[in-house]
Design a protein around this motif. Structure first.
Motif, PDB file in Angstrom:
ATOM      1  N   ILE A 152     117.683  27.893  62.963  1.00  0.00           N
ATOM      2  CA  ILE A 152     116.973  28.464  61.828  1.00  0.00           C
ATOM      3  C   ILE A 152     115.708  29.188  62.288  1.00  0.00           C
ATOM      4  O   ILE A 152     115.310  30.205  61.712  1.00  0.00           O
ATOM      5  CB  ILE A 152     116.622  27.371  60.804  1.00  0.00           C
ATOM      6  CG1 ILE A 152     117.913  26.785  60.210  1.00  0.00           C
ATOM      7  CG2 ILE A 152     115.743  27.920  59.677  1.00  0.00           C
ATOM      8  CD1 ILE A 152     117.690  25.561  59.353  1.00  0.00           C
ATOM      9  N   SER A 153     115.089  28.693  63.358  1.00  0.00           N
ATOM     10  CA  SER A 153     113.894  29.341  63.902  1.00  0.00           C
ATOM     11  C   SER A 153     114.222  30.607  64.670  1.00  0.00           C
ATOM     12  O   SER A 153     113.310  31.327  65.094  1.00  0.00           O
ATOM     13  CB  SER A 153     113.141  28.366  64.821  1.00  0.00           C
ATOM     14  OG  SER A 153     112.750  27.205  64.116  1.00  0.00           O
ATOM     15  N   GLY A 154     115.517  30.873  64.876  1.00  0.00           N
ATOM     16  CA  GLY A 154     115.918  32.073  65.593  1.00  0.00           C
ATOM     17  C   GLY A 154     115.837  31.951  67.092  1.00  0.00           C
ATOM     18  O   GLY A 154     115.920  32.958  67.810  1.00  0.00           O
ATOM     19  N   ARG A 155     115.678  30.721  67.606  1.00  0.00           N
ATOM     20  CA  ARG A 155     115.553  30.530  69.049  1.00  0.00           C
ATOM     21  C   ARG A 155     116.891  30.290  69.730  1.00  0.00           C
ATOM     22  O   ARG A 155     116.953  30.173  70.945  1.00  0.00           O
ATOM     23  CB  ARG A 155     114.630  29.338  69.345  1.00  0.00           C
ATOM     24  CG  ARG A 155     113.236  29.455  68.763  1.00  0.00           C
ATOM     25  CD  ARG A 155     112.299  28.440  69.383  1.00  0.00           C
ATOM     26  NE  ARG A 155     112.784  27.089  69.284  1.00  0.00           N
ATOM     27  CZ  ARG A 155     112.496  26.266  68.284  1.00  0.00           C
ATOM     28  NH1 ARG A 155     111.735  26.681  67.283  1.00  0.00           N
ATOM     29  NH2 ARG A 155     112.960  25.029  68.273  1.00  0.00           N
ATOM     30  N   GLU A 156     117.947  30.205  68.954  1.00  0.00           N
ATOM     31  CA  GLU A 156     119.240  29.870  69.532  1.00  0.00           C
ATOM     32  C   GLU A 156     120.332  30.660  68.813  1.00  0.00           C
ATOM     33  O   GLU A 156     120.511  30.526  67.609  1.00  0.00           O
ATOM     34  CB  GLU A 156     119.497  28.360  69.405  1.00  0.00           C
ATOM     35  CG  GLU A 156     120.765  27.872  70.066  1.00  0.00           C
ATOM     36  CD  GLU A 156     120.905  26.358  69.951  1.00  0.00           C
ATOM     37  OE1 GLU A 156     121.978  25.894  69.545  1.00  0.00           O
ATOM     38  OE2 GLU A 156     119.924  25.656  70.259  1.00  0.00           O
ATOM     39  N   SER A 157     121.074  31.489  69.556  1.00  0.00           N
ATOM     40  CA  SER A 157     122.166  32.268  68.987  1.00  0.00           C
ATOM     41  C   SER A 157     123.122  32.651  70.105  1.00  0.00           C
ATOM     42  O   SER A 157     122.774  33.442  70.973  1.00  0.00           O
ATOM     43  CB  SER A 157     121.641  33.518  68.278  1.00  0.00           C
ATOM     44  OG  SER A 157     122.713  34.272  67.749  1.00  0.00           O
ATOM     45  N   SER A 158     124.299  32.069  70.104  1.00  0.00           N
ATOM     46  CA  SER A 158     125.278  32.334  71.152  1.00  0.00           C
ATOM     47  C   SER A 158     126.640  31.887  70.669  1.00  0.00           C
ATOM     48  O   SER A 158     126.793  31.347  69.562  1.00  0.00           O
ATOM     49  CB  SER A 158     124.904  31.584  72.443  1.00  0.00           C
ATOM     50  OG  SER A 158     124.950  30.179  72.223  1.00  0.00           O
ATOM     51  N   ALA A 159     127.658  32.105  71.501  1.00  0.00           N
ATOM     52  CA  ALA A 159     128.999  31.631  71.156  1.00  0.00           C
ATOM     53  C   ALA A 159     129.009  30.112  71.036  1.00  0.00           C
ATOM     54  O   ALA A 159     129.682  29.556  70.166  1.00  0.00           O
ATOM     55  CB  ALA A 159     129.998  32.100  72.213  1.00  0.00           C
ATOM     56  N   GLN A 160     128.251  29.426  71.900  1.00  0.00           N
ATOM     57  CA  GLN A 160     128.165  27.971  71.820  1.00  0.00           C
ATOM     58  C   GLN A 160     127.543  27.535  70.500  1.00  0.00           C
ATOM     59  O   GLN A 160     127.976  26.558  69.884  1.00  0.00           O
ATOM     60  CB  GLN A 160     127.341  27.434  72.993  1.00  0.00           C
ATOM     61  CG  GLN A 160     127.221  25.907  73.031  1.00  0.00           C
ATOM     62  CD  GLN A 160     128.554  25.231  73.244  1.00  0.00           C
ATOM     63  OE1 GLN A 160     129.187  25.390  74.278  1.00  0.00           O
ATOM     64  NE2 GLN A 160     129.001  24.467  72.240  1.00  0.00           N
ATOM     65  N   THR A 161     126.534  28.272  70.051  1.00  0.00           N
ATOM     66  CA  THR A 161     125.913  27.975  68.758  1.00  0.00           C
ATOM     67  C   THR A 161     126.937  28.078  67.631  1.00  0.00           C
ATOM     68  O   THR A 161     126.996  27.214  66.750  1.00  0.00           O
ATOM     69  CB  THR A 161     124.755  28.940  68.483  1.00  0.00           C
ATOM     70  OG1 THR A 161     123.780  28.831  69.526  1.00  0.00           O
ATOM     71  CG2 THR A 161     124.097  28.639  67.150  1.00  0.00           C
ATOM     72  N   ASN A 162     127.752  29.129  67.655  1.00  0.00           N
ATOM     73  CA  ASN A 162     128.767  29.304  66.621  1.00  0.00           C
ATOM     74  C   ASN A 162     129.790  28.180  66.643  1.00  0.00           C
ATOM     75  O   ASN A 162     130.229  27.696  65.589  1.00  0.00           O
ATOM     76  CB  ASN A 162     129.472  30.647  66.805  1.00  0.00           C
ATOM     77  CG  ASN A 162     128.738  31.785  66.123  1.00  0.00           C
ATOM     78  OD1 ASN A 162     127.561  31.666  65.833  1.00  0.00           O
ATOM     79  ND2 ASN A 162     129.428  32.876  65.878  1.00  0.00           N
ATOM     80  N   VAL A 163     130.199  27.771  67.837  1.00  0.00           N
ATOM     81  CA  VAL A 163     131.155  26.667  67.956  1.00  0.00           C
ATOM     82  C   VAL A 163     130.555  25.388  67.378  1.00  0.00           C
ATOM     83  O   VAL A 163     131.217  24.637  66.649  1.00  0.00           O
ATOM     84  CB  VAL A 163     131.571  26.466  69.423  1.00  0.00           C
ATOM     85  CG1 VAL A 163     132.349  25.161  69.586  1.00  0.00           C
ATOM     86  CG2 VAL A 163     132.425  27.631  69.900  1.00  0.00           C
ATOM     87  N   ASN A 164     129.283  25.139  67.682  1.00  0.00           N
ATOM     88  CA  ASN A 164     128.623  23.940  67.155  1.00  0.00           C
ATOM     89  C   ASN A 164     128.514  23.978  65.635  1.00  0.00           C
ATOM     90  O   ASN A 164     128.734  22.975  64.951  1.00  0.00           O
ATOM     91  CB  ASN A 164     127.231  23.798  67.774  1.00  0.00           C
ATOM     92  CG  ASN A 164     127.272  23.548  69.270  1.00  0.00           C
ATOM     93  OD1 ASN A 164     128.295  23.127  69.812  1.00  0.00           O
ATOM     94  ND2 ASN A 164     126.168  23.814  69.944  1.00  0.00           N
ATOM     95  N   LEU A 165     128.151  25.148  65.081  1.00  0.00           N
ATOM     96  CA  LEU A 165     128.054  25.287  63.624  1.00  0.00           C
ATOM     97  C   LEU A 165     129.416  25.133  62.967  1.00  0.00           C
ATOM     98  O   LEU A 165     129.545  24.522  61.894  1.00  0.00           O
ATOM     99  CB  LEU A 165     127.444  26.644  63.266  1.00  0.00           C
ATOM    100  CG  LEU A 165     125.985  26.872  63.654  1.00  0.00           C
ATOM    101  CD1 LEU A 165     125.566  28.302  63.336  1.00  0.00           C
ATOM    102  CD2 LEU A 165     125.068  25.883  62.939  1.00  0.00           C
ATOM    103  N   LEU A 166     130.454  25.677  63.608  1.00  0.00           N
ATOM    104  CA  LEU A 166     131.807  25.540  63.073  1.00  0.00           C
ATOM    105  C   LEU A 166     132.231  24.078  63.053  1.00  0.00           C
ATOM    106  O   LEU A 166     132.806  23.592  62.069  1.00  0.00           O
ATOM    107  CB  LEU A 166     132.776  26.367  63.916  1.00  0.00           C
ATOM    108  CG  LEU A 166     134.267  26.310  63.538  1.00  0.00           C
ATOM    109  CD1 LEU A 166     134.475  26.772  62.100  1.00  0.00           C
ATOM    110  CD2 LEU A 166     135.085  27.173  64.503  1.00  0.00           C
ATOM    111  N   GLY A 167     131.931  23.358  64.133  1.00  0.00           N
ATOM    112  CA  GLY A 167     132.256  21.933  64.171  1.00  0.00           C
ATOM    113  C   GLY A 167     131.531  21.149  63.099  1.00  0.00           C
ATOM    114  O   GLY A 167     132.109  20.251  62.461  1.00  0.00           O
TER     115      GLY A 167
END
Length: 213
Positions: A152-167
């Motif tokens: 939410i702070s915009g410090r993290e955005s990657s394919a791994q982030t998307n996988v974690n959010l999807l999970g």
């Protein structure tokens, strides 16, 4: 908070500079409300407006980025906290989780990026726009608990982030299913949920995420 939401919606929920989703201060404030006042009351002078505002965020705001996804997932966890005892039905949370899964999951082979798989419950989002999971690397990405504050702070955005959010979205759907399994319309409620999960090309995802789905 409601005035900020109205201002953002009037500006256009799809505009990149429109402030619609709550930031960290607002989310922390809503979390504290749920800890200080009884959330199981049918009507409460503080909690009832907060619950209505949270539903408005999930039902009216457009998913434009992983930050928006993380903010909405945070709100869904708050609804689990708020309705833990009352088991009150929150359709906005279920619809939002389905939309997040469609936005973040890799398209099936032959589907173009941005296409909508299955029967859409909402057309407010550009499905597939947020999916940056490379199907060639997706099986190597493990599923971890997302650091929602960092996203939410915009410090993290990657394919791994998307996988974690999807999970997390899949896990939250499972938790809501436990809460609502006693409802008479539970089967009808979760039929589109199951269809959404069936439409995911799970073969390209990691075995851990395949099991969760």
């Amino acid at each position: 908070m409601h005035k900020n939401l109205k201002r953002g919606l009037n500006r256009g929920p799809a505009e990149d500079d429109a402030k619609t989703w709550p930031g960290l201060p607002e989310l922390v404030f809503l979390r504290i409300l749920g800890a200080l006042w009884p959330t199981s009351d049918m009507r409460h002078v503080v909690v009832s407006p907060a619950r209505l505002l949270m539903g408005s965020y999930l039902g009216l705001c457009k998913i434009r980025s992983s930050v928006d996804s993380a903010s909405g997932l945070f709100l869904c966890t708050l609804f689990l906290q708020y309705e833990n005892r009352s088991k009150r039905f929150v359709p906005e949370a279920i619809n939002f989780l389905i939309d997040v899964i469609r936005c973040l999951s890799p398209p099936r082979r032959g589907d173009s990026v941005g296409s909508v798989r299955g029967t859409p419950l909402s057309r407010r989002h550009e499905f597939g726009q947020l999916c940056i999971i490379n199907t060639g690397r997706a099986r190597t990405l493990s599923v971890n608990r997302p650091h929602l504050v960092a996203v939410i702070s915009g410090r993290e955005s990657s394919a791994q982030t998307n996988v974690n959010l999807l999970g997390l979205a899949v896990d939250l759907l499972a938790q809501f299913s436990e809460m609502y399994k006693s409802l008479e319309g539970f089967v009808e409620l979760y039929e589109p949920v199951l269809q959404t999960l069936l439409d995911i090309d799970i073969d390209v995802l990691s075995p851990m995420l395949q099991v969760r789905i």
